[in-house]
Design a protein around this motif. Sequence first.
Motif, PDB file in Angstrom:
ATOM      1  N   ALA A 166       0.859  -1.184   0.000  1.00 10.77           N
ATOM      2  CA  ALA A 166       0.000   0.000   0.000  1.00 10.77           C
ATOM      3  C   ALA A 166       0.893   1.230   0.000  1.00 10.77           C
ATOM      4  O   ALA A 166       2.100   1.142   0.276  1.00 10.77           O
ATOM      5  N   SER A 167       0.321   2.370  -0.304  1.00 14.03           N
ATOM      6  CA  SER A 167       1.107   3.602  -0.277  1.00 14.03           C
ATOM      7  C   SER A 167       1.267   4.073   1.168  1.00 14.03           C
ATOM      8  O   SER A 167       0.381   3.855   2.005  1.00 14.03           O
ATOM      9  N   PRO A 168       2.383   4.719   1.490  1.00 14.88           N
ATOM     10  CA  PRO A 168       2.567   5.249   2.854  1.00 14.88           C
ATOM     11  C   PRO A 168       1.459   6.220   3.254  1.00 14.88           C
ATOM     12  O   PRO A 168       1.009   6.220   4.401  1.00 14.88           O
ATOM     13  N   ALA A 169       0.996   7.043   2.302  1.00  9.44           N
ATOM     14  CA  ALA A 169      -0.064   8.005   2.612  1.00  9.44           C
ATOM     15  C   ALA A 169      -1.352   7.298   2.967  1.00  9.44           C
ATOM     16  O   ALA A 169      -2.073   7.715   3.898  1.00  9.44           O
ATOM     17  N   PHE A 170      -1.672   6.218   2.255  1.00  9.32           N
ATOM     18  CA  PHE A 170      -2.880   5.458   2.555  1.00  9.32           C
ATOM     19  C   PHE A 170      -2.821   4.889   3.973  1.00  9.32           C
ATOM     20  O   PHE A 170      -3.783   4.984   4.739  1.00  9.32           O
ATOM     21  N   LEU A 171      -1.687   4.294   4.334  1.00 10.70           N
ATOM     22  CA  LEU A 171      -1.552   3.700   5.664  1.00 10.70           C
ATOM     23  C   LEU A 171      -1.601   4.765   6.756  1.00 10.70           C
ATOM     24  O   LEU A 171      -2.175   4.549   7.831  1.00 10.70           O
ATOM     25  N   LYS A 172      -1.039   5.921   6.470  1.00 12.30           N
ATOM     26  CA  LYS A 172      -1.033   7.004   7.455  1.00 12.30           C
ATOM     27  C   LYS A 172      -2.441   7.503   7.751  1.00 12.30           C
ATOM     28  O   LYS A 172      -2.752   7.892   8.887  1.00 12.30           O
ATOM     29  N   ASP A 173      -3.301   7.475   6.748  1.00 10.69           N
ATOM     30  CA  ASP A 173      -4.662   7.976   6.915  1.00 10.69           C
ATOM     31  C   ASP A 173      -5.592   6.998   7.635  1.00 10.69           C
ATOM     32  O   ASP A 173      -6.707   7.356   8.015  1.00 10.69           O
ATOM     33  N   GLN A 174      -5.156   5.750   7.798  1.00 13.74           N
ATOM     34  CA  GLN A 174      -6.023   4.746   8.413  1.00 13.74           C
ATOM     35  C   GLN A 174      -5.933   4.813   9.936  1.00 13.74           C
ATOM     36  O   GLN A 174      -4.861   5.047  10.508  1.00 13.74           O
ATOM     37  N   GLN A 175      -7.046   4.598  10.576  1.00  9.70           N
ATOM     38  CA  GLN A 175      -7.096   4.617  12.035  1.00  9.70           C
ATOM     39  C   GLN A 175      -6.702   3.276  12.637  1.00  9.70           C
ATOM     40  O   GLN A 175      -6.351   3.189  13.810  1.00  9.70           O
ATOM     41  N   GLU A 176      -6.790   2.216  11.832  1.00  6.57           N
ATOM     42  CA  GLU A 176      -6.460   0.880  12.318  1.00  6.57           C
ATOM     43  C   GLU A 176      -5.159   0.406  11.679  1.00  6.57           C
ATOM     44  O   GLU A 176      -4.864   0.721  10.526  1.00  6.57           O
ATOM     45  N   SER A 177      -4.393  -0.356  12.425  1.00  4.78           N
ATOM     46  CA  SER A 177      -3.130  -0.890  11.911  1.00  4.78           C
ATOM     47  C   SER A 177      -3.344  -2.293  11.343  1.00  4.78           C
ATOM     48  O   SER A 177      -4.366  -2.935  11.591  1.00  4.78           O
TER      49      SER A 177
END
Length: 305
Positions: A166-177
């Motif tokens: 996934a893109s780093p920006a996508f992961l950063k925007d998610q509330q769950e890990s």
Amino acid sequence: MTYPLQALRTFVEVGQRGSVKAAAQALHVTPGAVSQQIRLLEDRLGVVLLERERLGMRLTKAGASVYPKLLEAFLQIDKAVDTLEATTSRKSLTVSTVATFAASWLVPRLGRFKQHNPDIEVRVEATSELVDLRRARVDIALRHGLGNYPGLDVMHLMAPVLVPVASPAFLKDQQESITDAADCLRFPLLHDSDRADWALWLNAHGVHEDPRAERGSAFEDEFLLIRAAEAGQGLALVAQAYARSEIEAGRLVQVLDKPWPARFAYYLVTRPGAATRPEVKAFMDWICQEAATSMQIDQISASHA
């Protein structure tokens, strides 16, 4: 009236194998492309040639009446082309494969082949269109499938290792890990055209059947799948070799250390006897060594991810 030769060849392939999917693998295209060619031919003739049944396709009475003659005609064409090529002494060869594999894996390595074989000219055909290895002027096909190519010489090349990215920006925007495979189901999933890899990957890592595994956008080409992941549209399951440069550049992140060998593999496919030509044999030996080295690198990368 003239008839589309490619559609006739497609009809012969389906009639020979009794399956649209098997014919698509042999022709190195999608099942949709095969179905489209069959519809084109039937519309032009005004008659139904194939009927769907539970376990595949069967010839209708009209289809069965013309199939043997068409099969023999294409076999004669193949023999004629083989005879013509045998009379030439060209030091060149044509390799056919899909654009993703050509751009991400094959082309960057071709310089090494030229260093050791400066007198051999290589022409790469990168296309998702129908490719008839027995008729077209193609010496080697690098095909992605299950290795079932009747009437041709087949050699296993390599099985891509799939990793979730996934893109780093996508992961950063998610509330769950994301800490295990099941967590991926809470996020948008991006698929290839078959929509099979996510379900297989999840099952391989202990996540049983879940309808969420088939939801999400699908892309015909793996390059498009990678671009969609880079754009932050969701999680993608892609061949590690294809995404290596994006991961190294930080445009994509491998979200879990859970690599998995793809169900489909890459195969080196030639007409029977093609390896007797020195240039074809040289290319086959070289690409098999490159594939072995690439798989070793993937295994090392996976163990250090």
